[in-house]
Design an enzyme around this catalytic site. Structure first.
Site, PDB file in Angstrom:
ATOM      1  N   HIS A  24     -25.645   2.943 -65.981  1.00 36.66           N
ATOM      2  CA  HIS A  24     -25.731   1.800 -65.066  1.00 36.66           C
ATOM      3  C   HIS A  24     -27.175   1.304 -65.050  1.00 36.66           C
ATOM      4  O   HIS A  24     -28.116   2.095 -65.143  1.00 36.66           O
ATOM      5  CB  HIS A  24     -25.289   2.213 -63.659  1.00 36.66           C
ATOM      6  N   GLU A  77     -22.479  -5.535 -67.863  1.00 33.73           N
ATOM      7  CA  GLU A  77     -23.071  -5.994 -66.613  1.00 33.73           C
ATOM      8  C   GLU A  77     -24.455  -6.578 -66.908  1.00 33.73           C
ATOM      9  O   GLU A  77     -25.429  -5.818 -67.040  1.00 33.73           O
ATOM     10  CB  GLU A  77     -23.214  -4.832 -65.623  1.00 33.73           C
TER      11      GLU A  77
HETATM   12  P1  PGA Z   1     -22.589  -5.988 -57.655  1.00 28.72           P
HETATM   13  O1  PGA Z   1     -22.797  -4.615 -58.428  1.00 28.72           O
HETATM   14  O2  PGA Z   1     -21.114  -6.305 -57.700  1.00 28.72           O
HETATM   15  O3  PGA Z   1     -23.049  -5.699 -56.247  1.00 28.72           O
HETATM   16  O4  PGA Z   1     -23.385  -7.025 -58.323  1.00 28.72           O
HETATM   17  C1  PGA Z   1     -22.171  -4.334 -59.628  1.00 28.72           C
HETATM   18  C2  PGA Z   1     -22.520  -2.940 -60.061  1.00 28.72           C
HETATM   19  O5  PGA Z   1     -23.590  -2.427 -59.681  1.00 28.72           O
HETATM   20  O6  PGA Z   1     -21.746  -2.306 -60.791  1.00 28.72           O
END
Ligand code: PGA
Length: 264
Positions: A102, A174
């Site tokens: 992450h 992401e």
């Molecule tokens: P968020 O986080 O939806 O608050 O942007 C996504 C994540 O950290 O996986």
């Protein structure tokens, strides 16, 4: 669009980050189970939650409908690594998934792609399915380096996996600039990245592997914007952070996804 022909179960993933006690977590899962659509099997709900809640959550969740994942794992089986949690420990309690790489961990604890790759291999060794986070920073996007960054991450993070292991894994795209910022990627930006990731998987593995691997989008997904992210050939699910902390919002997100899946 050949969405209907796809052989990939749609994922609705919650990342609770460092929130919730055991009792709060159990209330959350019970509320989720009250929704009839849970039994319809249209989507796979995955809750990535703090270590302390995992055991209780595995018992409370519904196998095959609500699956439980950790948010991190250490890169050794055993050893004098004070404070760490290993893959065999997660496996023992029945944890099915584990998120790795992450962006918060990459930034704060300097995890790099080689480290992520060691974790991917260990998780596979113990039968846990890795959810591998990749994505570019705002600087990389502005310099036009997004695809180069994704290429590098895929080549290193997935190195040495068998075709079967890759097909089971989930890729969580992401973009760092979209996490916790409220700036969700446009469908076009997300689709471009997901298409590229799938093509790269095809190159590194095979067409069949690329066709089966689930690629999920995360970054500021919320119940009221999730519909904008669904109508895309290469997006196989959504990862929701902050907005998943409120179970009612997460239920609305999952319901929107199910409605979409049923409409295609
Ligand atoms: P968020 O986080 O939806 O608050 O942007 C996504 C994540 O950290 O996986």
């Amino acid at each position: 669009m050949a969405l209907r022909e796809r052989n990939r179960k749609f994922v609705v993933l919650a990342n609770w980050k460092m929130y919730k006690t055991i009792s709060e977590g159990m209330d959350y899962i019970r509320t989720l189970k009250e929704n009839n659509w849970i039994h319809e099997n249209a989507v796979e709900i995955i809750l990535c939650i703090p270590f302390t809640i995992l055991s209780a959550a595995v018992r409370e969740a519904l196998k095959g409908k609500i699956e439980i994942g950790a948010q991190n794992v250490y890169d050794h089986d055993w050893g004098p690594f004070t404070g760490e949690i290993s893959a065999p420990m997660l496996s023992e309690i029945g944890c099915r998934y584990c998120m790795i790489g992450h962006s918060w961990r990459r930034q704060q604890t300097h995890e790099n792609d080689f480290y992520v790759n060691r974790k991917v291999k260990l998780l596979n060794k113990y039968g846990i399915i890795p959810i591998i986070c990749i994505g570019e920073s705002i600087e990389e996007r502005e310099k036009g380096q997004t695809l180069e960054k994704l290429k590098e991450q895929i080549e290193i993070c997935f190195d040495g996996l068998s075709h079967e292991q890759m097909m089971r894994a989930i890729v969580l795209y992401e973009p760092i600039w979209a996490i916790g910022t409220g700036k969700v990627a446009t469908l076009e930006q997300a689709e471009q990245a997901h298409h590229f990731i799938r093509k790269k998987i095809e190159q590194c593995f095979s067409e069949k592997v690329a066709e089966r691997t689930r690629i999920v989008y995360g970054g500021s997904v919320k119940w009221h914007n999730v519909s904008e992210m669904l109508d895309s050939k290469n997006i196989d699910g959504v990862g929701v952070g902050s907005d998943s902390l409120d179970v009612n919002n997460f239920v609305k997100t999952a319901a929107a996804c199910i409605k979409f899946i049923k409409s295609i």
